[in-house]
Scaffold this motif. Structure first.
Motif, PDB file in Angstrom:
ATOM      1  N   THR A  30      36.687  40.565  53.895  1.00 50.15           N
ATOM      2  CA  THR A  30      37.707  39.496  53.336  1.00 50.15           C
ATOM      3  C   THR A  30      36.944  38.016  52.959  1.00 50.15           C
ATOM      4  N   LEU A  31      36.079  37.617  53.923  1.00 51.92           N
ATOM      5  CA  LEU A  31      35.503  36.632  53.387  1.00 51.92           C
ATOM      6  C   LEU A  31      34.593  36.611  52.198  1.00 51.92           C
ATOM      7  N   ALA A  32      33.756  37.958  51.964  1.00 46.75           N
ATOM      8  CA  ALA A  32      33.323  38.103  50.975  1.00 46.75           C
ATOM      9  C   ALA A  32      34.055  38.087  49.602  1.00 46.75           C
ATOM     10  N   ARG A  33      35.202  38.561  49.794  1.00 40.85           N
ATOM     11  CA  ARG A  33      36.263  38.851  48.671  1.00 40.85           C
ATOM     12  C   ARG A  33      36.716  37.338  48.181  1.00 40.85           C
ATOM     13  N   VAL A  34      37.282  36.580  49.298  1.00 39.27           N
ATOM     14  CA  VAL A  34      37.541  35.339  48.923  1.00 39.27           C
ATOM     15  C   VAL A  34      36.522  34.461  48.316  1.00 39.27           C
ATOM     16  N   GLU A  35      35.309  34.710  48.691  1.00 42.79           N
ATOM     17  CA  GLU A  35      34.317  34.112  48.123  1.00 42.79           C
ATOM     18  C   GLU A  35      34.122  34.311  46.706  1.00 42.79           C
ATOM     19  N   ALA A  36      34.299  35.697  46.264  1.00 40.50           N
ATOM     20  CA  ALA A  36      33.961  36.218  44.968  1.00 40.50           C
ATOM     21  C   ALA A  36      35.439  35.750  44.170  1.00 40.50           C
ATOM     22  N   ARG A  37      36.292  35.607  44.603  1.00 42.83           N
ATOM     23  CA  ARG A  37      37.600  35.797  43.798  1.00 42.83           C
ATOM     24  C   ARG A  37      38.272  34.223  43.942  1.00 42.83           C
ATOM     25  N   ASN A  38      38.300  33.588  44.882  1.00 40.25           N
ATOM     26  CA  ASN A  38      38.899  32.533  45.217  1.00 40.25           C
ATOM     27  C   ASN A  38      38.859  31.516  44.227  1.00 40.25           C
ATOM     28  N   PRO A  39      37.576  31.321  43.766  1.00 42.44           N
ATOM     29  CA  PRO A  39      37.213  30.137  42.836  1.00 42.44           C
ATOM     30  C   PRO A  39      38.004  30.041  41.518  1.00 42.44           C
ATOM     31  N   ALA A  40      38.208  31.436  40.964  1.00 41.71           N
ATOM     32  CA  ALA A  40      38.966  31.701  39.655  1.00 41.71           C
ATOM     33  C   ALA A  40      40.360  31.301  39.740  1.00 41.71           C
ATOM     34  N   VAL A  41      41.095  30.933  41.029  1.00 42.85           N
ATOM     35  CA  VAL A  41      42.395  30.715  41.136  1.00 42.85           C
ATOM     36  C   VAL A  41      42.741  29.657  41.846  1.00 42.85           C
ATOM     37  N   ASN A  42      41.992  29.370  42.950  1.00 44.59           N
ATOM     38  CA  ASN A  42      42.009  28.268  43.790  1.00 44.59           C
ATOM     39  C   ASN A  42      43.590  28.612  44.746  1.00 44.59           C
ATOM     40  N   ALA A  43      43.660  29.678  45.133  1.00 47.47           N
ATOM     41  CA  ALA A  43      44.724  29.941  46.060  1.00 47.47           C
ATOM     42  C   ALA A  43      44.734  29.518  47.428  1.00 47.47           C
ATOM     43  N   ILE A  44      43.640  29.943  47.872  1.00 46.86           N
ATOM     44  CA  ILE A  44      43.158  29.761  49.350  1.00 46.86           C
ATOM     45  C   ILE A  44      42.577  28.463  49.556  1.00 46.86           C
ATOM     46  N   VAL A  45      43.252  27.536  50.196  1.00 48.48           N
ATOM     47  CA  VAL A  45      42.504  26.209  50.619  1.00 48.48           C
ATOM     48  C   VAL A  45      42.357  25.963  52.035  1.00 48.48           C
ATOM     49  N   ASP A  46      41.338  24.945  52.434  1.00 48.84           N
ATOM     50  CA  ASP A  46      40.801  24.727  53.847  1.00 48.84           C
ATOM     51  C   ASP A  46      40.624  26.194  54.492  1.00 48.84           C
ATOM     52  N   LEU A  47      39.748  26.969  53.952  1.00 42.23           N
ATOM     53  CA  LEU A  47      39.093  28.109  54.438  1.00 42.23           C
ATOM     54  C   LEU A  47      38.468  27.793  55.734  1.00 42.23           C
ATOM     55  N   ARG A  48      38.604  28.443  56.851  1.00 41.60           N
ATOM     56  CA  ARG A  48      37.985  28.120  58.123  1.00 41.60           C
ATOM     57  C   ARG A  48      36.532  28.502  58.018  1.00 41.60           C
ATOM     58  N   THR A 141      46.639  25.485  41.538  1.00 43.39           N
ATOM     59  CA  THR A 141      46.430  27.314  41.720  1.00 43.39           C
ATOM     60  C   THR A 141      46.759  27.981  40.259  1.00 43.39           C
ATOM     61  N   LEU A 142      45.938  28.604  39.858  1.00 41.93           N
ATOM     62  CA  LEU A 142      46.011  29.275  38.532  1.00 41.93           C
ATOM     63  C   LEU A 142      46.552  30.665  38.549  1.00 41.93           C
ATOM     64  N   ASN A 143      46.987  31.368  37.550  1.00 45.00           N
ATOM     65  CA  ASN A 143      47.517  32.726  37.444  1.00 45.00           C
ATOM     66  C   ASN A 143      46.503  33.768  37.408  1.00 45.00           C
ATOM     67  N   GLY A 156      52.799  29.329  45.734  1.00 40.23           N
ATOM     68  CA  GLY A 156      51.912  29.708  44.446  1.00 40.23           C
ATOM     69  C   GLY A 156      50.624  30.347  44.872  1.00 40.23           C
ATOM     70  N   GLY A 157      50.079  29.604  46.079  1.00 39.00           N
ATOM     71  CA  GLY A 157      48.873  30.077  46.455  1.00 39.00           C
ATOM     72  C   GLY A 157      48.787  31.253  47.100  1.00 39.00           C
ATOM     73  N   ALA A 158      50.133  31.646  47.968  1.00 37.83           N
ATOM     74  CA  ALA A 158      50.333  32.826  48.675  1.00 37.83           C
ATOM     75  C   ALA A 158      50.336  34.100  47.500  1.00 37.83           C
ATOM     76  N   GLY A 159      51.202  33.730  46.450  1.00 42.81           N
ATOM     77  CA  GLY A 159      51.274  34.887  45.398  1.00 42.81           C
ATOM     78  C   GLY A 159      49.820  35.173  44.747  1.00 42.81           C
ATOM     79  N   ALA A 160      49.285  34.400  44.477  1.00 44.71           N
ATOM     80  CA  ALA A 160      47.824  34.604  43.773  1.00 44.71           C
ATOM     81  C   ALA A 160      46.998  35.092  44.724  1.00 44.71           C
ATOM     82  N   ALA A 161      46.993  34.907  46.000  1.00 48.98           N
ATOM     83  CA  ALA A 161      46.154  35.519  47.023  1.00 48.98           C
ATOM     84  C   ALA A 161      46.141  36.797  47.186  1.00 48.98           C
ATOM     85  N   LEU A 162      47.808  37.328  47.264  1.00 49.10           N
ATOM     86  CA  LEU A 162      48.235  38.481  47.171  1.00 49.10           C
ATOM     87  C   LEU A 162      47.670  39.409  45.924  1.00 49.10           C
ATOM     88  N   ALA A 163      47.978  38.828  44.767  1.00 50.37           N
ATOM     89  CA  ALA A 163      47.539  39.615  43.638  1.00 50.37           C
ATOM     90  C   ALA A 163      46.097  39.642  43.380  1.00 50.37           C
TER      91      ALA A 163
END
Length: 475
Positions: A30-48, A141-143, A156-163
């Motif tokens: 999960t952390l590897a995926r967030v690192e790879a994909r989140n910068p493109a959409v800014n869905a998840i913030v305040d990552l622990r 947060t971007l689509n 919006g962040g929740a929807g993009a993180a799921l997608a």
């Protein structure tokens, strides 16, 4: 590639509960995926912190199998409007940029008790106002399907993180359409439960304010039901609890013989961008092919009268929650203009204006109750426009019709929101530009499980969330 991140949440959770997957392995992926994909959409913030999360995952793996909860080891990011102990609750506002929660919100505590591991927050518009998730604290947060467009809001962040398959489940909240709009615009599912299924916070005003609710989002209605089974717990200190329901959906869901009423654009009263109605009609054809009976329904109520009732009640509710900020001139200056306008409206509202709004609401409830004698669900588009450019604040016109408020363009969600009816947004595909859309299935109050069942039968026939966003980074 960690294939389990592509699984439905139910399958993932079952594997974690049974010990077939370790929480440590899921967290690493999960952390590897967030690192790879989140910068493109800014869905998840305040990552622990990753080391803290890995320690929590390893601790979860030590829990005996027979003591594991429904969400044991499942990584979840919580909407930035809700409290997670020891994390920021910014609400997207610079006024709360450093606000650290001392305890969990009630539904968050239930998720924690069920074994969820909270990895961060999902982005929102300021105070959740508006269906476009941008704010001065976390940005926009971007689509996932077009990074020049909005992911919607307020979840919006929740929807993009799921997608993007960064999480398998997400919580959201819905006052106007905040579980449904981002679901439709991210090709996933968002379920607004009957008002009272997920109790409000103890002590929060809840006799007058019966508009917003917490609810689940997922890549299938069955996954939404899983999360709702954790969120929905009676709270005797809060009024208007709904009776307990069984959230276990049949293994094979059916819509055979189900009567469906199609409301379209409400007889032209709700302008739609070209392409939306045909996609929804394609979705209705899926229901027909599965054995449902679909009929057109004439506008059952004056859309403008309904919207004004909604607008007044919303302003009244927001003033009750945010007037303390507005009354402080220094803090007021840091509120976005839409928030200031709406709070001021609510503060200036007379008792008779409020009474009139509630009378209209009562009349609409009686009208729609009669409709549900003929139809099991009513259907509307989930939005009146496709995802719009991310630099816009909100659409100023639709099909040549000027939008007179920052939320008028989302009028199509009001019929269900005003009454607190169970409503799910289901995907209906993409326009020629590849932008997603959804439609709402609305049920009578208390028929939440049946609405989810109908939506699950539709999902089995369509599988839209498996149509992945193009050009996403691998992880």
């Amino acid at each position: 590639m960690a294939e389990f991140l592509e699984w439905d949440a139910g399958k993932l959770a079952a594997a974690l509960r049974g010990g077939d997957l370790s929480a440590e392995a899921v967290m690493v992926a999960t952390l590897a995926r967030v690192e790879a994909r989140n910068p493109a959409v800014n869905a998840i913030v305040d990552l622990r912190d990753s080391e803290v999360l890995m320690a929590e995952a390893r601790t979860a793996d030590l829990v005996p199998v027979d003591a594991r909860g429904a969400l044991h080891g499942v990584p979840i990011a919580v909407k930035a409007l809700a409290d997670v102990k020891d994390m920021r609750t910014t609400q997207g506002s610079p006024l709360f940029a450093n606000a650290i929660a001392e305890s969990d919100s009630a539904f968050v505590a239930r998720m924690r008790d069920a074994g969820a591991i909270f990895i961060g927050k999902t982005n929102v518009p300021e105070f959740g106002l508006g269906s476009h998730s941008y704010n001065p604290v976390h940005g926009v947060t971007l689509n996932p399907y077009d990074a020049s467009r909005t992911a919607g809001g307020s979840s919006g962040g929740a929807g993009a993180a799921l997608a993007m398959n960064m999480v398998a489940l997400a919580d959201g909240s819905d006052m106007m359409g905040s579980l449904r709009n981002p679901a439709g615009w991210n090709n996933v599912y968002g379920f607004r439960p009957s008002w009272g299924v997920v109790p409000k916070e103890v002590g929060a005003e809840s006799f007058w304010q019966q508009l917003s609710t917490i609810g689940p989002m997922g890549r299938s209605p069955r996954d939404c039901a899983l999360l709702l089974s954790v969120m929905a717990e009676a709270e005797p200190r809060v009024p208007f609890n709904m009776p307990a329901q069984d959230w276990t959906l049949p293994e094979a869901c059916s819509v055979a013989g189900t009567r469906v009423g199609w409301l379209g654009d409400w007889g032209g009263a709700m302008p739609m961008e070209d392409g939306i109605l045909p996609l929804c009609e394609d979705g209705l054809d899926v229901l027909r092919e599965a054995g449902a009976v679909v009929e057109d329904v004439a506008p059952p109520f004056d859309a403008e009268v309904m919207f004004q009732s909604w607008s007044d009640l919303r302003a009244f509710a927001l003033a009750g929650e945010l007037a303390v900020l507005f009354e402080d001139e220094t803090k007021r200056a840091r509120l976005k203009s839409a928030a200031q306008w709406e709070i001021k409206r609510g503060m200036q509202m007379s008792a008779m204006e409020l009474h009139h709004a509630t009378r209209v609401r009562s009349n609409w409830f009686a009208t729609v109750a009669k409709l549900f004698e003929a139809y099991e669900v009513l259907v509307l588009p989930v939005a009146q426009v496709f995802p719009f450019p991310a630099e816009w604040e909100w659409p100023k016109e639709i099909a040549g019709v000027e939008m007179d408020t920052y939320h008028r363009w989302m009028q199509v969600v009001v019929p269900a929101s005003l009454l607190g009816l169970p409503t799910i947004s289901v995907p209906v595909g993409f326009n020629a530009a590849g932008l997603p859309m959804g439609m709402q299935m609305i049920g009578a109050k208390g028929t939440d499980a049946r609405v989810l069942e109908i939506a699950e039968a539709y999902h089995a026939a369509t599988q839209w969330p498996h149509k992945r966003p193009p050009h996403i980074p691998n992880a």
